[in-house]
Motif scaffolding. Sequence first.
Motif, PDB file in Angstrom:
ATOM      1  N   PHE A 175      -4.178  -6.195  -0.515  1.00 44.07           N
ATOM      2  CA  PHE A 175      -2.737  -6.402  -0.656  1.00 44.07           C
ATOM      3  C   PHE A 175      -2.385  -7.086  -1.981  1.00 44.07           C
ATOM      4  CE2 PHE A 175       1.251  -8.762   0.405  1.00 44.07           C
ATOM      5  CZ  PHE A 175       2.056  -7.636   0.542  1.00 44.07           C
ATOM      6  N   THR A 176      -3.303  -7.877  -2.521  1.00 36.52           N
ATOM      7  CA  THR A 176      -3.057  -8.531  -3.811  1.00 36.52           C
ATOM      8  C   THR A 176      -2.830  -7.509  -4.918  1.00 36.52           C
ATOM      9  OG1 THR A 176      -4.405 -10.431  -3.158  1.00 36.52           O
ATOM     10  CG2 THR A 176      -3.983 -10.147  -5.515  1.00 36.52           C
ATOM     11  N   SER A 177      -3.624  -6.425  -4.889  1.00 38.62           N
ATOM     12  CA  SER A 177      -3.460  -5.367  -5.889  1.00 38.62           C
ATOM     13  C   SER A 177      -2.077  -4.726  -5.785  1.00 38.62           C
ATOM     14  CB  SER A 177      -4.538  -4.295  -5.700  1.00 38.62           C
ATOM     15  OG  SER A 177      -5.821  -4.834  -5.867  1.00 38.62           O
ATOM     16  N   VAL A 178      -1.594  -4.581  -4.563  1.00 41.23           N
ATOM     17  CA  VAL A 178      -0.250  -4.029  -4.361  1.00 41.23           C
ATOM     18  C   VAL A 178       0.791  -4.919  -5.027  1.00 41.23           C
ATOM     19  CG1 VAL A 178       1.530  -3.525  -2.632  1.00 41.23           C
ATOM     20  CG2 VAL A 178      -0.847  -2.855  -2.209  1.00 41.23           C
ATOM     21  N   MET A 179       0.679  -6.223  -4.811  1.00 45.69           N
ATOM     22  CA  MET A 179       1.665  -7.160  -5.342  1.00 45.69           C
ATOM     23  C   MET A 179       1.628  -7.191  -6.874  1.00 45.69           C
ATOM     24  SD  MET A 179       3.287  -8.345  -2.746  1.00 45.69           S
ATOM     25  CE  MET A 179       4.045  -9.901  -3.190  1.00 45.69           C
ATOM     26  N   VAL A 180       0.427  -7.140  -7.441  1.00 49.12           N
ATOM     27  CA  VAL A 180       0.301  -7.149  -8.904  1.00 49.12           C
ATOM     28  C   VAL A 180       0.920  -5.882  -9.495  1.00 49.12           C
ATOM     29  CG1 VAL A 180      -1.328  -7.031 -10.822  1.00 49.12           C
ATOM     30  CG2 VAL A 180      -1.724  -8.646  -8.945  1.00 49.12           C
ATOM     31  N   GLY A 181       0.601  -4.720  -8.904  1.00 51.79           N
ATOM     32  CA  GLY A 181       1.152  -3.458  -9.394  1.00 51.79           C
ATOM     33  C   GLY A 181       2.662  -3.418  -9.296  1.00 51.79           C
ATOM     34  N   PRO A 226      -2.356   0.892  -9.499  1.00 50.12           N
ATOM     35  CA  PRO A 226      -2.941  -0.200  -8.714  1.00 50.12           C
ATOM     36  C   PRO A 226      -2.406  -0.279  -7.287  1.00 50.12           C
ATOM     37  CG  PRO A 226      -2.248  -0.975 -10.879  1.00 50.12           C
ATOM     38  CD  PRO A 226      -1.715   0.411 -10.721  1.00 50.12           C
ATOM     39  N   VAL A 227      -1.186   0.227  -7.076  1.00 52.35           N
ATOM     40  CA  VAL A 227      -0.613   0.221  -5.723  1.00 52.35           C
ATOM     41  C   VAL A 227      -1.170   1.390  -4.910  1.00 52.35           C
ATOM     42  CG1 VAL A 227       1.523   0.191  -4.386  1.00 52.35           C
ATOM     43  CG2 VAL A 227       1.488  -0.804  -6.681  1.00 52.35           C
ATOM     44  N   ALA A 228      -1.170   2.566  -5.497  1.00 52.53           N
ATOM     45  CA  ALA A 228      -1.648   3.748  -4.774  1.00 52.53           C
ATOM     46  C   ALA A 228      -3.134   3.660  -4.440  1.00 52.53           C
ATOM     47  CB  ALA A 228      -1.374   4.999  -5.605  1.00 52.53           C
ATOM     48  N   LEU A 229      -3.920   3.000  -5.321  1.00 52.21           N
ATOM     49  CA  LEU A 229      -5.369   2.892  -5.119  1.00 52.21           C
ATOM     50  C   LEU A 229      -5.789   1.511  -4.624  1.00 52.21           C
ATOM     51  CD1 LEU A 229      -6.430   4.669  -8.456  1.00 52.21           C
ATOM     52  CD2 LEU A 229      -6.341   5.691  -6.158  1.00 52.21           C
ATOM     53  N   ALA A 230      -4.828   0.715  -4.181  1.00 47.24           N
ATOM     54  CA  ALA A 230      -5.084  -0.697  -3.868  1.00 47.24           C
ATOM     55  C   ALA A 230      -6.189  -0.889  -2.829  1.00 47.24           C
ATOM     56  CB  ALA A 230      -3.801  -1.350  -3.367  1.00 47.24           C
ATOM     57  N   PHE A 279      -3.986  -3.547   5.690  1.00 44.33           N
ATOM     58  CA  PHE A 279      -4.400  -4.799   5.050  1.00 44.33           C
ATOM     59  C   PHE A 279      -4.289  -6.009   5.965  1.00 44.33           C
ATOM     60  CE2 PHE A 279      -2.904  -2.404   1.126  1.00 44.33           C
ATOM     61  CZ  PHE A 279      -4.193  -2.027   0.764  1.00 44.33           C
ATOM     62  N   GLY A 280      -3.809  -5.806   7.165  1.00 39.18           N
ATOM     63  CA  GLY A 280      -3.745  -6.902   8.120  1.00 39.18           C
ATOM     64  C   GLY A 280      -2.732  -7.971   7.763  1.00 39.18           C
ATOM     65  N   VAL A 281      -1.617  -7.564   7.184  1.00 43.01           N
ATOM     66  CA  VAL A 281      -0.537  -8.508   6.879  1.00 43.01           C
ATOM     67  C   VAL A 281       0.676  -8.134   7.722  1.00 43.01           C
ATOM     68  CG1 VAL A 281      -1.331  -8.932   4.530  1.00 43.01           C
ATOM     69  CG2 VAL A 281       0.328  -7.121   4.955  1.00 43.01           C
ATOM     70  N   SER A 282       1.566  -9.078   7.922  1.00 40.57           N
ATOM     71  CA  SER A 282       2.767  -8.797   8.707  1.00 40.57           C
ATOM     72  C   SER A 282       3.697  -7.878   7.914  1.00 40.57           C
ATOM     73  CB  SER A 282       3.496 -10.091   9.049  1.00 40.57           C
ATOM     74  OG  SER A 282       4.032 -10.675   7.877  1.00 40.57           O
ATOM     75  N   LYS A 283       4.563  -7.174   8.620  1.00 38.98           N
ATOM     76  CA  LYS A 283       5.538  -6.323   7.943  1.00 38.98           C
ATOM     77  C   LYS A 283       6.462  -7.155   7.053  1.00 38.98           C
ATOM     78  CE  LYS A 283       5.641  -2.600  11.361  1.00 38.98           C
ATOM     79  NZ  LYS A 283       6.491  -1.815  12.316  1.00 38.98           N
ATOM     80  N   GLN A 284       6.764  -8.353   7.514  1.00 40.03           N
ATOM     81  CA  GLN A 284       7.622  -9.224   6.717  1.00 40.03           C
ATOM     82  C   GLN A 284       6.944  -9.586   5.397  1.00 40.03           C
ATOM     83  OE1 GLN A 284      10.599  -9.744   7.340  1.00 40.03           O
ATOM     84  NE2 GLN A 284      11.268 -11.536   6.186  1.00 40.03           N
ATOM     85  N   ASP A 302       0.061   9.662   4.900  1.00 38.94           N
ATOM     86  CA  ASP A 302      -0.478   8.313   4.767  1.00 38.94           C
ATOM     87  C   ASP A 302       0.461   7.480   3.900  1.00 38.94           C
ATOM     88  OD1 ASP A 302      -3.016   6.499   4.983  1.00 38.94           O
ATOM     89  OD2 ASP A 302      -2.505   6.496   2.853  1.00 38.94           O
ATOM     90  N   TRP A 303       0.460   6.163   4.092  1.00 40.23           N
ATOM     91  CA  TRP A 303       1.401   5.297   3.371  1.00 40.23           C
ATOM     92  C   TRP A 303       1.233   5.398   1.860  1.00 40.23           C
ATOM     93  CZ3 TRP A 303       0.010   1.504  -0.055  1.00 40.23           C
ATOM     94  CH2 TRP A 303      -1.304   1.017  -0.012  1.00 40.23           C
ATOM     95  N   ARG A 304       0.026   5.699   1.391  1.00 41.75           N
ATOM     96  CA  ARG A 304      -0.204   5.766  -0.056  1.00 41.75           C
ATOM     97  C   ARG A 304       0.571   6.921  -0.708  1.00 41.75           C
ATOM     98  NH1 ARG A 304      -4.706   2.443  -1.471  1.00 41.75           N
ATOM     99  NH2 ARG A 304      -5.776   1.672   0.390  1.00 41.75           N
TER     100      ARG A 304
END
Length: 592
Positions: free
Chosen positions: A161-167, A154-158, A103-108, A224-226
């Motif tokens: 990254f917004t979907s991950v946070m909502v889930g 919603p996290v597994a199928l995200a 998703f191109g976000v930092s690990k933090q 895979d991370w999912r």
Amino acid sequence: MDITRPNIASATEPGGAVSDSSSNTKADEAGAAAAASGFGEKGSFSPDERIEITEEDCYDELGFCFSSVKKWTILSIIFLVQVSMNFNTSLYSNAVPGMSEEFGVSKQAARAGAALFLVTYAFGCELWAPWSEEFGRKPILQLSLLFVNIFQLPVALAPNFTSVMVGRAFGGLSTAGGSVTLGMVADMWEADNQQYAVAFVVFSSVGGSILGPVIGGFSEKYLDWRWSIWIQLIFGGAVQLAHLLLVPETRTTIMMNRIAKKRRESGQQPNIYGPDEIRPFKERFSMKEILVVWIRPFRMFLTEPIVLTLSLLSGFSDALIFMFIQSFALVYEQWHFGIVAIGLAFTPLLIGYFLAWFIFIPSIKRNIRQREANPNDEKAQYESRLWFLLFTAPCLPIGLIGFAWTSGGPPIHWMGSMVFQAIVGIANYSIYMATIDYMICAYGPYSASATGGNGWARDFLAGVLTVPATPFFTNIGGERHLEIASTILFSISVLLVGFVYWVYWYGPTLRKRSPFAQQLHQAKEESGGRRMSHVSYGGSTRGMGSRSASYAPKAGNTTGAQLPGIEAKDQNYAQRRLAEISKEQNEGTATV
């Protein structure tokens, strides 16, 4: 009419004092006489009115009397439920690297999903717990598990990254947590013999958090991370199915409702009703009542000194340990540990939990003997449950300072840091076990709400500290940043351990300042030492689940209990008349 009842000589103590059993019998007779008479002209009660079933009417059908095999079968499934809940909090961390890359976000930033889950988990515990006391443990846990599993999707199928946070947010909010599972211990065990069951459930809570990184090391390297999310869902689904099929309802009031209904339908007792059937549904679940129930855990956290003090002690302890384990990747990379090896580096903590659970058993046996030898000593009944913590709580600062100065990398061997990990594990288990045991004993049927405060403090503080944990260990102390950061945690832990001794010595004062704990203690005394299924707290008055809270309060204690079948405006008159009847019966003659 005049009803003359002679004093019963055989029911008196030496010196002419009336014994408890005599008082109870006379109180029951007084209540029956008062009921039959309709309390004179003022009363509205008649034999045709609904009679509330009491615990003593059906005690052998309640969870307390389940066979040992049935109790421990239920508890084993609850163990898995608790492991599943805590597994969800920790396995996510192994998905962070892959998620960050995709998703191109930092690990933090990706770690915010772990923090969000923990923070919402903290509030989820508080919001779900009181409803298990109203609707029953089983439906609430089933709903909680269902929603948690749904919000894994919603996290597994995200797609982003917004979907991950909502889930993650809704998944945490859907988690009922240990407050409900620990409440089931109070449903099946009396305070005098609950400790082995509490120790078992507490191990599932702390152990579940460690299972995540141990398994996560393998999933992060080979999958895979999912898959870190799919594994959570598979485990959660299996646990929910086992709970549905193998765990019956244990909440006392719900079981009493069902027993009363069964007796009515069979014609055995056509006027008998459960505690929740007496009050209309609209009254029980009006908007005011809903707010009262939802606010109960927060109110107990803020107004009950026992809940507040022990929850903050346990919460800060857990938060310190959570920050401490965030350093593991940084520490063990110095010895060139790979992903799997870093996951396995959490094993010493699990060993510490096992050791603490094992060494608690002799302490529990000692505590049981002490309570039996001093049945009227409140310190023996309550504070003695914290006695072993006086010796194990110092393991927290000892473990942290030892870990601090063995975590600097070669030439120090990595085994040294792992030994001190295990010592920290002993402290974490001990603090959680002792504080939970104390609160379940003090709050019995409302332990789900009381321990909800403990869970809230632990999860909220751990969640808040998730994001700053890594910068804390990398930006403090220069070259010795790992050692200095852990030393700061050691310093804070010394203050926390001091509170353990304060609570042990001043526990009686705290309990006296906890009105609800005192109310439950008094009700327990009146019932002959059994837990009460329900009392009034922050809402409308409900029966105490004993004869003293039904239509016949005990002699000498005829105020405070609401009498079923009598309108609110007539309650004071009915209470006074019942007190007069009880007094007259003690003197030998009652005029109704």
